[in-house]
Design a protein around this motif. Structure first.
Motif, PDB file in Angstrom:
ATOM      1  N   ASN A  27       8.690 -21.929 -61.562  1.00  0.00           N
ATOM      2  CA  ASN A  27       9.674 -23.033 -61.555  1.00  0.00           C
ATOM      3  C   ASN A  27      11.053 -22.409 -61.372  1.00  0.00           C
ATOM      4  O   ASN A  27      11.935 -22.580 -62.206  1.00  0.00           O
ATOM      5  CB  ASN A  27       9.622 -23.797 -62.887  1.00  0.00           C
ATOM      6  CG  ASN A  27       8.347 -24.596 -63.044  1.00  0.00           C
ATOM      7  OD1 ASN A  27       8.150 -25.602 -62.379  1.00  0.00           O
ATOM      8  ND2 ASN A  27       7.464 -24.144 -63.921  1.00  0.00           N
ATOM      9  N   ASP A  28      11.228 -21.639 -60.306  1.00  0.00           N
ATOM     10  CA  ASP A  28      12.465 -20.881 -60.123  1.00  0.00           C
ATOM     11  C   ASP A  28      13.652 -21.817 -59.935  1.00  0.00           C
ATOM     12  O   ASP A  28      13.519 -22.922 -59.399  1.00  0.00           O
ATOM     13  CB  ASP A  28      12.334 -19.933 -58.927  1.00  0.00           C
ATOM     14  CG  ASP A  28      12.053 -20.696 -57.648  1.00  0.00           C
ATOM     15  OD1 ASP A  28      10.918 -21.159 -57.460  1.00  0.00           O
ATOM     16  OD2 ASP A  28      12.990 -20.880 -56.861  1.00  0.00           O
ATOM     17  N   SER A  29      14.803 -21.318 -60.343  1.00  0.00           N
ATOM     18  CA  SER A  29      15.989 -22.184 -60.337  1.00  0.00           C
ATOM     19  C   SER A  29      16.476 -22.487 -58.919  1.00  0.00           C
ATOM     20  O   SER A  29      17.126 -23.493 -58.694  1.00  0.00           O
ATOM     21  CB  SER A  29      17.105 -21.551 -61.166  1.00  0.00           C
ATOM     22  OG  SER A  29      17.300 -20.240 -60.737  1.00  0.00           O
ATOM     23  N   ALA A  30      16.110 -21.628 -57.933  1.00  0.00           N
ATOM     24  CA  ALA A  30      16.544 -21.902 -56.554  1.00  0.00           C
ATOM     25  C   ALA A  30      15.610 -22.898 -55.849  1.00  0.00           C
ATOM     26  O   ALA A  30      15.902 -23.343 -54.734  1.00  0.00           O
ATOM     27  CB  ALA A  30      16.602 -20.588 -55.774  1.00  0.00           C
ATOM     28  N   HIS A  38       7.308 -31.032 -57.048  1.00  0.00           N
ATOM     29  CA  HIS A  38       6.620 -29.809 -57.480  1.00  0.00           C
ATOM     30  C   HIS A  38       6.424 -29.812 -58.993  1.00  0.00           C
ATOM     31  O   HIS A  38       7.349 -30.121 -59.739  1.00  0.00           O
ATOM     32  CB  HIS A  38       7.494 -28.623 -57.057  1.00  0.00           C
ATOM     33  CG  HIS A  38       7.152 -27.320 -57.705  1.00  0.00           C
ATOM     34  ND1 HIS A  38       6.027 -26.609 -57.382  1.00  0.00           N
ATOM     35  CD2 HIS A  38       7.796 -26.589 -58.653  1.00  0.00           C
ATOM     36  CE1 HIS A  38       5.993 -25.496 -58.096  1.00  0.00           C
ATOM     37  NE2 HIS A  38       7.051 -25.452 -58.880  1.00  0.00           N
ATOM     38  N   VAL A  39       5.211 -29.465 -59.418  1.00  0.00           N
ATOM     39  CA  VAL A  39       4.920 -29.337 -60.853  1.00  0.00           C
ATOM     40  C   VAL A  39       4.200 -28.002 -61.058  1.00  0.00           C
ATOM     41  O   VAL A  39       3.281 -27.674 -60.293  1.00  0.00           O
ATOM     42  CB  VAL A  39       3.963 -30.470 -61.320  1.00  0.00           C
ATOM     43  CG1 VAL A  39       3.579 -30.306 -62.791  1.00  0.00           C
ATOM     44  CG2 VAL A  39       4.589 -31.849 -61.078  1.00  0.00           C
ATOM     45  N   ALA A  40       4.616 -27.211 -62.060  1.00  0.00           N
ATOM     46  CA  ALA A  40       3.878 -25.980 -62.393  1.00  0.00           C
ATOM     47  C   ALA A  40       3.916 -25.794 -63.900  1.00  0.00           C
ATOM     48  O   ALA A  40       4.985 -25.867 -64.506  1.00  0.00           O
ATOM     49  CB  ALA A  40       4.502 -24.768 -61.696  1.00  0.00           C
ATOM     50  N   ARG A  67       0.905 -28.194 -58.934  1.00  0.00           N
ATOM     51  CA  ARG A  67       0.487 -29.519 -58.459  1.00  0.00           C
ATOM     52  C   ARG A  67       1.614 -30.164 -57.659  1.00  0.00           C
ATOM     53  O   ARG A  67       2.773 -29.772 -57.797  1.00  0.00           O
ATOM     54  CB  ARG A  67       0.153 -30.406 -59.659  1.00  0.00           C
ATOM     55  CG  ARG A  67      -1.006 -29.867 -60.481  1.00  0.00           C
ATOM     56  CD  ARG A  67      -1.277 -30.761 -61.654  1.00  0.00           C
ATOM     57  NE  ARG A  67      -2.443 -30.318 -62.409  1.00  0.00           N
ATOM     58  CZ  ARG A  67      -3.075 -31.036 -63.323  1.00  0.00           C
ATOM     59  NH1 ARG A  67      -2.645 -32.257 -63.603  1.00  0.00           N
ATOM     60  NH2 ARG A  67      -4.114 -30.572 -63.967  1.00  0.00           N
ATOM     61  N   LEU A  68       1.265 -31.184 -56.896  1.00  0.00           N
ATOM     62  CA  LEU A  68       2.268 -32.034 -56.240  1.00  0.00           C
ATOM     63  C   LEU A  68       2.081 -33.433 -56.803  1.00  0.00           C
ATOM     64  O   LEU A  68       0.959 -33.965 -56.793  1.00  0.00           O
ATOM     65  CB  LEU A  68       2.061 -32.020 -54.723  1.00  0.00           C
ATOM     66  CG  LEU A  68       2.433 -30.686 -54.064  1.00  0.00           C
ATOM     67  CD1 LEU A  68       1.974 -30.648 -52.607  1.00  0.00           C
ATOM     68  CD2 LEU A  68       3.946 -30.434 -54.134  1.00  0.00           C
TER      69      LEU A  68
END
Ligand code: SAH
Ligand code: AVI
Length: 328
Positions: free
Chosen positions: A213-216, A245-247, A259-260
């Motif tokens: 879940n990177d900040s960029a 986006h889900v992680a 997941r999407l």
């Protein structure tokens, strides 16, 4: 390509109409289930491969730089122990860390051949030419292939083989097929070959979750890219913006799930399959699992695949592991 390169670089593609079928079958299978799912190999078109390279540079994605540091610390030892003259690399991608192993083999005077294997045609071609150019006398035999289906096309070994499967990609297999796949690798090592397997290790969930879940927002783009692949390859009409986006780390199974999630109800037509798919509001499509390992899980998986762990290399913080294994 100049004359000299033409003599040492060969790239064979084993992806053809059958593989469009694989995507079609995976979509037909995966999008008509109660819990929708797609296998992660469809992320890697040219854009997906570029996005993955960008992920490897992210501050949150500790895996790549950690695995590189382990390779730097132990490549000489690995090359000395294995006596490898050829390096076969599965899911080679842009092969940036591979150079650490190739340098050590060159230094030891054993380097003869490099065999990159990847579904991403653009990366296999680019890497084959680049590395043949960089390493004098190196023969490169690239395979554009699906490592789950095409291992029979690996060339005969030309001496002790080191087969590398880096980056933690083994974690993208579900547990059952992971062991089956490792067993199939054992059969391709040759008489005196070794497997070098990169795996991400179980750690503080917040560190793992940050890596996905990177900040960029690069991982989000990578995840969403699979919808662009379906739109292009199967004439689907996904509204990519309508998915998010889900992680998250599944603490029980010790794996990341990507997941999407549909932001609102969606109706999608997949023209090439004459398929209509509905998503309820907030319904999710699982696009990847990324398993994290303990030493016990690693040893168990290798043993179940008929492989013996010879040495496990890790970094001082035990974030990532490189296992050297051979047929038991
Ligand atoms: N080894 C590199 C890249 C890892 S990304 C690293 O450590 O950084 C995963 C790579 O595996 C991608 O290049 C992707 O195209 C490839 N890949 C994924 N599924 C594959 C499959 N079924 N067959 C062949 N290559 C595959
Ligand atoms: C290639 N594979 C090991 C990566 C992983 O971490 O599971 C793919 C990836 N997915 C999101 N970020 C990176």
């Amino acid at each position: 390509m100049d004359r000299i390169l033409e003599d040492v670089v060969e790239v064979r593609s084993h992806l053809g109409p059958d593989d469009e079928r694989t995507l079609a079958d995976d979509v037909l299978d995966g999008l008509t289930r109660p819990l929708k799912e797609l296998p992660p190999k469809h992320f890697y078109d040219a854009r997906g491969s570029e996005l993955f390279d960008a992920i490897c540079e992210l501050p949150e994605y500790y895996q790549t730089r950690t695995e590189r540091s382990i390779l730097e610390a132990h490549a000489d030892d690995i090359v000395a122990r294995t006596g490898a003259v050829e390096l076969v690399e599965l899911g080679s991608g842009s092969a940036t860390k591979t150079r650490v192993l190739l340098d050590a083999m060159q230094e030891a005077g054993t380097l003869a051949r490099y065999v990159p294997v990847d579904v991403s045609a653009s990366t296999v071609h680019a890497v084959a030419e680049l590395l043949a150019d960089e390493y004098a006398g190196l023969s490169v035999y690239g395979l554009v292939a699906d490592f789950e289906r095409h291992l029979e096309y690996l060339p005969e070994d030309v001496g002790p083989r080191l087969m590398a499967f880096l980056g933690g990609t083994i974690g993208n297999f579900p547990p059952g097929s992971r062991r089956r796949f490792l067993r199939s690798l054992g059969k391709r090592l040759g008489a005196d070959g070794y497997l070098l397997l990169g795996t991400d290790l179980v750690k503080e969930p917040r560190v793992i979750e940050a890596a996905y879940n990177d900040s960029a927002g690069v991982t989000a783009q990578f995840n969403l890219n699979v919808l662009h692949v379906l739109n292009r390859e199967l004439e689907a009409d996904f509204d990519v913006e309508a998915f998010e986006h889900v992680a998250f780390f599944d603490r029980e199974r010790e794996w990341i799930e990507m997941r999407l999630r549909a932001r609102e109800p969606q109706h999608v037509r997949v023209e090439a399959l004459d398929l209509e798919v509905d998503f309820a509001s907030r319904e999710e499509l699982r696009t990847e699992i990324s398993a994290k390992f303990t030493r016990e899980r690693l040893r168990g998986d290798l043993a179940a695949a008929g492989l013996e762990l010879v040495e496990l290399f890790t970094d001082p913080d035990e974030l990532f592991a490189l296992s050297l294994a051979r047929p038991a």
